[in-house]
Design an enzyme around this catalytic site. Structure first.
Site, mmCIF file in Angstrom:
data_model
loop_
_atom_site.group_PDB
_atom_site.id
_atom_site.type_symbol
_atom_site.label_atom_id
_atom_site.label_comp_id
_atom_site.label_asym_id
_atom_site.label_seq_id
_atom_site.Cartn_x
_atom_site.Cartn_y
_atom_site.Cartn_z
ATOM 1 N N SER A 49 1.323 -0.798 -0.378
ATOM 2 C CA SER A 49 -0.078 -0.242 -0.009
ATOM 3 C C SER A 49 0.961 0.895 -0.300
ATOM 4 C CB SER A 49 -0.939 0.171 1.363
ATOM 5 O OG SER A 49 -1.865 -1.046 1.376
ATOM 6 N N HIS B 297 2.685 13.996 -7.264
ATOM 7 C CA HIS B 297 3.716 14.990 -8.196
ATOM 8 C C HIS B 297 3.442 16.172 -8.330
ATOM 9 C CE1 HIS B 297 5.293 10.683 -8.411
ATOM 10 N NE2 HIS B 297 4.727 10.246 -8.493
ATOM 11 N N CYS C 285 -4.613 -2.093 -0.053
ATOM 12 C CA CYS C 285 -5.161 -2.780 -0.003
ATOM 13 C C CYS C 285 -5.291 -3.142 2.002
ATOM 14 C CB CYS C 285 -4.395 -4.557 -0.655
ATOM 15 S SG CYS C 285 -2.523 -4.459 1.369
#
Length: 255
Positions: free
Chosen positions: A105, A110, A133
């Site tokens: 995970s 960005h 997850c």
């Protein structure tokens, strides 16, 4: 709809949930100097240190634990941050062994400040990806993320992959009912945007895009007072801003 209700599962929840979140902030910067100053401002305002604070707050909100952080500022512009995360209850304590697949995970961000020499507009884009997850559900953080940035246009994709099982052994390809990403955004936020859904329920794929309805011109001027501009110039700038936003929202060249 109660998004917090949990299913009783057999073993670990093996579903993978991926949220991709793109935000665009458009600004009017008339001269090359103003455009470069705007990029410098964005780099300072959204440097890797502040982005890390935003993502760690997001991690706390979804009930996860940060395992490691990687952050980087770039020359001439832009920044990236990656957090490796796990469910809080799954973080190993002394004497325990961590299950390897839990630390897949992650949260990443960005930034892409940019301008074009032939236009007076500058654009700042931030991309956030959350892949989890287990029981972690990133959709609950949408209002926080929208509010953390100057969000003119927003595009979101949410995808659930794999399957898990309930206590009777039945395969589950979703662990909660999802009709639309909009259900996880406050009504107050939605009222400020034009919103469109494109959902493929058979593939557990949900797409939502948003564009700000009202433009307060002063918020889009960089180092310029709106009252210093003649009315015709104001209208021209408003038209340029709206055209740019419509094309980004549409995902194609419209004008």
């Amino acid at each position: 709809m109660d998004h917090s209700e949990k299913l009783k599962l057999y073993g670990f929840n093996n579903l993978t949930k991926a949220l991709s979140f793109n935000i665009y902030d458009v600004c009017y910067a008339k001269t090359p100097r103003e455009q470069k100053d705007y990029i410098a401002y964005i780099d300072q305002q959204y440097n890797s240190e502040r982005l890390t604070r935003i993502l760690t707050s997001l991690t706390d909100m979804i009930g996860a634990r940060v395992l490691s952080i990687s952050q980087q500022d770039y020359d001439p512009q832009g920044a990236s941050v990656t957090l490796l995360i796990a469910e809080d209850s799954m973080v190993p304590v002394q004497g325990e062994t961590q299950v390897a697949h839990l630390d897949k995970s992650h949260v990443t961000v960005h930034t892409y400040p940019e301008y074009h020499p032939e236009t007076c507009l500058a654009t700042f884009r931030v991309d956030i990806d959350v892949a989890t997850c287990g029981e972690i559900t990133p959709l609950s953080t949408l209002d926080y993320l929208i509010g953390s940035f100057d969000s003119d246009i927003i595009t979101m994709d949410y995808r659930v992959r794999g399957f898990t099982r309930d206590v009777d052994g039945k395969k589950l390809f979703m662990d909660r009912e999802i009709r639309s990403i909009q259900d996880y955004i406050s009504k107050e936020t939605l009222r400020r945007y034009d919103v469109v859904d494109i959902n493929v329920y058979e593939a557990n794929l949900f797409h939502t895009k948003m564009m700000l309805k009202e433009i307060d011109l002063q918020n889009y001027l960089f180092k310029t007072d709106v009252y210093e501009l003649p009315p015709t110039t104001r209208l021209s700038i408003m038209d340029s801003l709206r055209r740019e936003m419509i094309e980004i929202f549409s995902g194609r060249n419209v004008f």
